[in-house]
Design a protein around this motif. Structure first.
Motif, PDB file in Angstrom:
ATOM      1  N   LEU A 209     -15.196 -80.010 -61.436  1.00  0.00           N
ATOM      2  CA  LEU A 209     -14.677 -78.830 -60.733  1.00  0.00           C
ATOM      3  C   LEU A 209     -15.032 -78.900 -59.241  1.00  0.00           C
ATOM      4  CD1 LEU A 209     -15.255 -75.621 -62.904  1.00  0.00           C
ATOM      5  CD2 LEU A 209     -13.096 -76.452 -61.982  1.00  0.00           C
TER       6      LEU A 209
ATOM      7  N   SER B  10      -3.054 -75.680 -69.584  1.00  0.00           N
ATOM      8  CA  SER B  10      -3.856 -76.554 -68.718  1.00  0.00           C
ATOM      9  C   SER B  10      -3.054 -76.962 -67.474  1.00  0.00           C
ATOM     10  CB  SER B  10      -4.346 -77.791 -69.477  1.00  0.00           C
ATOM     11  OG  SER B  10      -3.287 -78.389 -70.157  1.00  0.00           O
TER      12      SER B  10
ATOM     13  N   VAL C 233     -19.599 -76.597 -64.726  1.00  0.00           N
ATOM     14  CA  VAL C 233     -19.913 -75.183 -64.463  1.00  0.00           C
ATOM     15  C   VAL C 233     -21.224 -75.056 -63.684  1.00  0.00           C
ATOM     16  CG1 VAL C 233     -20.191 -72.904 -65.499  1.00  0.00           C
ATOM     17  CG2 VAL C 233     -18.636 -74.531 -66.544  1.00  0.00           C
TER      18      VAL C 233
ATOM     19  N   GLY D  70      -4.721 -72.290 -59.400  1.00  0.00           N
ATOM     20  CA  GLY D  70      -5.762 -72.707 -58.450  1.00  0.00           C
ATOM     21  C   GLY D  70      -5.231 -72.739 -57.019  1.00  0.00           C
TER      22      GLY D  70
ATOM     23  N   GLU E 134     -20.821 -75.571 -60.050  1.00  0.00           N
ATOM     24  CA  GLU E 134     -20.161 -74.443 -59.376  1.00  0.00           C
ATOM     25  C   GLU E 134     -21.173 -73.343 -59.041  1.00  0.00           C
ATOM     26  OE1 GLU E 134     -16.591 -73.589 -58.508  1.00  0.00           O
ATOM     27  OE2 GLU E 134     -17.118 -75.689 -58.273  1.00  0.00           O
TER      28      GLU E 134
ATOM     29  N   MET F 169      -9.875 -77.285 -63.235  1.00  0.00           N
ATOM     30  CA  MET F 169      -9.887 -76.219 -64.250  1.00  0.00           C
ATOM     31  C   MET F 169      -9.086 -76.658 -65.487  1.00  0.00           C
ATOM     32  SD  MET F 169      -9.402 -73.345 -61.347  1.00  0.00           S
ATOM     33  CE  MET F 169      -8.542 -72.083 -62.241  1.00  0.00           C
TER      34      MET F 169
ATOM     35  N   MET G 295      -2.933 -74.150 -64.794  1.00  0.00           N
ATOM     36  CA  MET G 295      -4.162 -73.982 -64.004  1.00  0.00           C
ATOM     37  C   MET G 295      -3.964 -74.504 -62.573  1.00  0.00           C
ATOM     38  SD  MET G 295      -6.651 -72.626 -65.593  1.00  0.00           S
ATOM     39  CE  MET G 295      -7.159 -72.131 -67.213  1.00  0.00           C
TER      40      MET G 295
ATOM     41  N   LYS H 260      -7.920 -77.392 -56.758  1.00  0.00           N
ATOM     42  CA  LYS H 260      -9.053 -77.184 -57.669  1.00  0.00           C
ATOM     43  C   LYS H 260      -8.584 -76.873 -59.098  1.00  0.00           C
ATOM     44  CE  LYS H 260     -13.577 -75.116 -57.797  1.00  0.00           C
ATOM     45  NZ  LYS H 260     -14.567 -74.352 -57.048  1.00  0.00           N
ATOM     46  N   GLY H 261      -7.356 -76.386 -59.239  1.00  0.00           N
ATOM     47  CA  GLY H 261      -6.783 -76.086 -60.550  1.00  0.00           C
ATOM     48  C   GLY H 261      -6.732 -77.305 -61.458  1.00  0.00           C
TER      49      GLY H 261
END
Length: 635
Positions: A104, A544, A409, A551, A412, A118, A547, A114-115
């Motif tokens: 990420l 998916s 995660v 993003g 982030e 994700m 995303m 950035k999507g």
């Protein structure tokens, strides 16, 4: 080398680059300290081998090879490895190692996209749910093998039907008069479907039935094993892979030697490898080869990027790329010999052609191979070995999926989550275990097939194509090659550039189009999935992909100015993009350090960290290149 990270365990900011505002402790420089690194020289290499060499090498490659031209399949397989596999593998490792960030946070390279990260996390989470269920099935069979008589050896158990026919009966019958086997079922098939899955308790995907508690306990056990192994991040999983990545090879060699010494083994091997070159004229064979490479190397799942992010900055990932990708291909071919030699023996025992016993996927692992085991002397021993091999093959791929989610995660939210990484990992494992409970029901296999078909289908291809295009077109191939030059001391050659710019994206586009055109609804045996289940599967894949625009929307809204200015600003690398440890921020990246005010930041950097090493020499060259490019653009 004078600037290796281990000489400076805690990054220090050069005095001349510190602004008064950052004197009281720049939070950014604290992050890499507690992120951790691999503790041993081979941790990274073995983790990558363990991640790439998974269940697919045993149960998908041999079957794909024999249905697509036998030995001739190796031609498109190695061509696709060169065009699609090796370049994208190297790109993922380079991105991770250069930035020391998860899938990420790595999108600081171009925050607009950035999507993509994700989307990757969503795909990996879905795959982790059902992949651990397969490991639970393996554990179930592993425990069932701890007996003197395998439970799927004979008919006559409470779960068997009148259609059950024992192979001993077939063998004895064929010696005197042929037995009609057309409407019969093997004991291993009934054990799998009627006892392990208890699928007769469900009428379809919309009727899951009751939870199978023995399967539920196996799933709980598999999640517990995974959690204990990733408890301390790469420090713990990096040690476990010394066993889980190497032990399958020992068992594979044992199964191979046992297989080729069996009577009739040559029938299976001949069936597996006889080249049928006319198949090479079919586009399907090339697509199958590309799909096999794509899924077997695990590109696009973020696992490679995550593992590389824990490397030291100058680790030779170029060499590691070739070791892992070629090792993976050789393992697949070797597994084919181990599988087909046993299938050849089995076809001779049953008096049927090899193509009638050959299967792919769970059917091979849980029905055909266990049945073959019952025909061998010491059958529980060989059965235990086979399932133990599958367990070790599956576990290290699952470590990678979990490490990817946790790392993404925690990178982030480093200040909140890194100190609590063990607790956060536990929360993720519990959440995914609860989501996977539907797979332990009597109709769970239908859900597993749905997840397997759609979670990492076209969505994964879109993610990989997007990554390839953003790195080469938006970030720029020149800049990316310059980063690799700074990291490894040399630039990627024309082969890698050609693949990244044209060949890899074009091949994957062709794969995506082929997959959409040749779309076939999911099925499990004779069961056809209802329309709502198909729609759910397609939405899973689309989500998916969605995303990526989501993003983009978030990134554009965060910027200021006109819409076009916002797009431009969001697509540029973030201010803090670059190597995470300060002693590696040479060349152009020194200027982006916190509070940088020096006109000659590289000289300050060298005064602080000692003489010029070969890598700092590279940084001087890179700086010169940038200056020349700027002068050219001014003219």
């Amino acid at each position: 080398m004078g600037t290796l990270p281990d000489r400076h365990p805690s990054p220090v900011t050069p005095e001349l680059l510190v602004s008064p505002s950052s004197q009281d402790g720049d939070l950014g420089s604290e992050c890499p300290e507690d992120r951790g690194n691999w503790t041993g020289r081979l941790d990274f290499l073995l983790s990558c081998i363990g991640y790439c060499v998974g269940l697919g090498n045993v149960w998908r490659f041999p079957y794909r090879a024999y249905t697509n031209g036998g030995g001739a399949f190796l031609v498109p397989y190695f061509i696709m490895l060169a065009i699609c596999g090796i370049p994208i593998f190297f790109m993922e490792l380079s991105l991770g190692q250069f930035s020391s960030l998860g899938p990420l946070a790595v999108w600081k390279i171009s925050p607009l996209f950035k999507g993509i990260g994700m989307g990757t996390i969503l795909i990996v989470s879905l795959v982790a749910i059902y992949y651990n269920m397969i490991i639970a099935y393996v554990l179930f069979y592993l425990f069932a093998s701890l007996t003197s008589d395998l439970p799927w050896q004979h008919c006559g158990n409470w779960w068997n039907t009148d259609l059950c026919l024992d192979h001993h009966v077939i063998k004895a019958g064929n010696a005197t008069f042929p037995v009609n086997t057309s409407n019969t079922v093997s004991p291993s098939e009934e054990y799998w479907s009627r006892y392990v899955l208890h699928i007769q308790g469900s009428s379809g995907i919309g009727d899951p039935g009751r939870i199978r508690w023995n399967l539920c306990l196996c799933l709980l056990l598999s999640w517990t094993i995974v959690y204990l192994c990733i408890l301390k991040g790469v420090k713990s999983s990096g040690k476990v892979v010394y066993f889980t990545a190497t032990f399958p090879y020992l068992i594979l060699v044992m199964l191979l030697i046992r297989g080729v010494t069996l009577e009739g083994a040559w029938k299976g091997i001949r069936f597996y490898l006889t080249p049928q070159f006319d198949h090479l004229l079919s586009s399907k064979v090339w697509i199958e080869a590309a799909l096999q490479i794509f899924y077997s190397l695990g590109v696009g799942f973020g696992g490679l990027l995550t593992f590389a992010s824990y490397n030291t900055f100058h680790q030779n990932i170029y060499r590691d790329t070739f070791i892992v990708t070629l090792g993976n291909a050789i393992t697949s071919i070797l597994a084919g010999f181990a599988i087909f030699s046993v299938l050849g023996y089995m076809s001779q025992e049953l008096g049927v052609p090899v193509n009638q016993v050959a299967k792919a996927g769970p059917g091979l692992a849980f029905v055909v191979y266990p049945q073959a085991m019952t025909m061998l002397p010491l059958s529980p021993f060989w059965s235990f070995l086979f399932f133990f091999m599958l367990l070790t093959l599956g576990l290290d791929s699952q470590f990678a999926f979990m490490e990817t989610i946790v790392t993404a995660v925690t990178d982030e939210f480093p200040y909140y989550l890194r100190p609590k990484k063990a607790s956060f990992s536990a929360v993720i494992c519990i959440a995914l275990f609860l989501m996977g409970l539907i797979l332990t029901t009597e109709g769970g296999m239908y859900w597993l097939v749905l997840l397997d078909d759609y979670s990492a289908g076209f969505g994964l291809m879109v993610v990989v194509i997007a990554t390839c295009l953003v790195v080469t077109r938006v970030y720029g191939i020149k800049r990316f090659c310059r980063d690799i030059h700074m990291m490894l001391g040399f630039k990627p050659g024309p082969y890698f550039r050609a693949c990244w710019m044209v060949l890899s994206p074009a091949t994957m586009m062709a794969l995506l189009v082929y997959n959409i055109i040749k779309y076939q609804p999911s099925e499990y045996g004779a069961y056809r999935f209802p329309a709502w289940a198909e729609a759910l599967g397609i939405l899973m894949g689309l989500f998916s992909c969605l995303m990526i625009p989501a993003g983009m929307l978030v990134a554009v809204l965060r910027e200021e100015g006109t819409l076009w200015e916002r797009f431009q600003q969001a697509s540029r690398p973030a201010m803090d993009w670059g190597p995470s440890l300060e002693e590696n921020r040479t060349g152009a990246y020194v200027a982006s350090l916190a509070g940088s005010q020096s006109p000659k930041p590289l000289m300050v950097h060298m005064r602080k960290y000692g003489g010029i090493t070969s890598y700092e020499n590279t940084a001087v060259e890179v700086d010169r290149e940038i200056e020349e490019e700027e002068e050219e653009s001014m003219m």
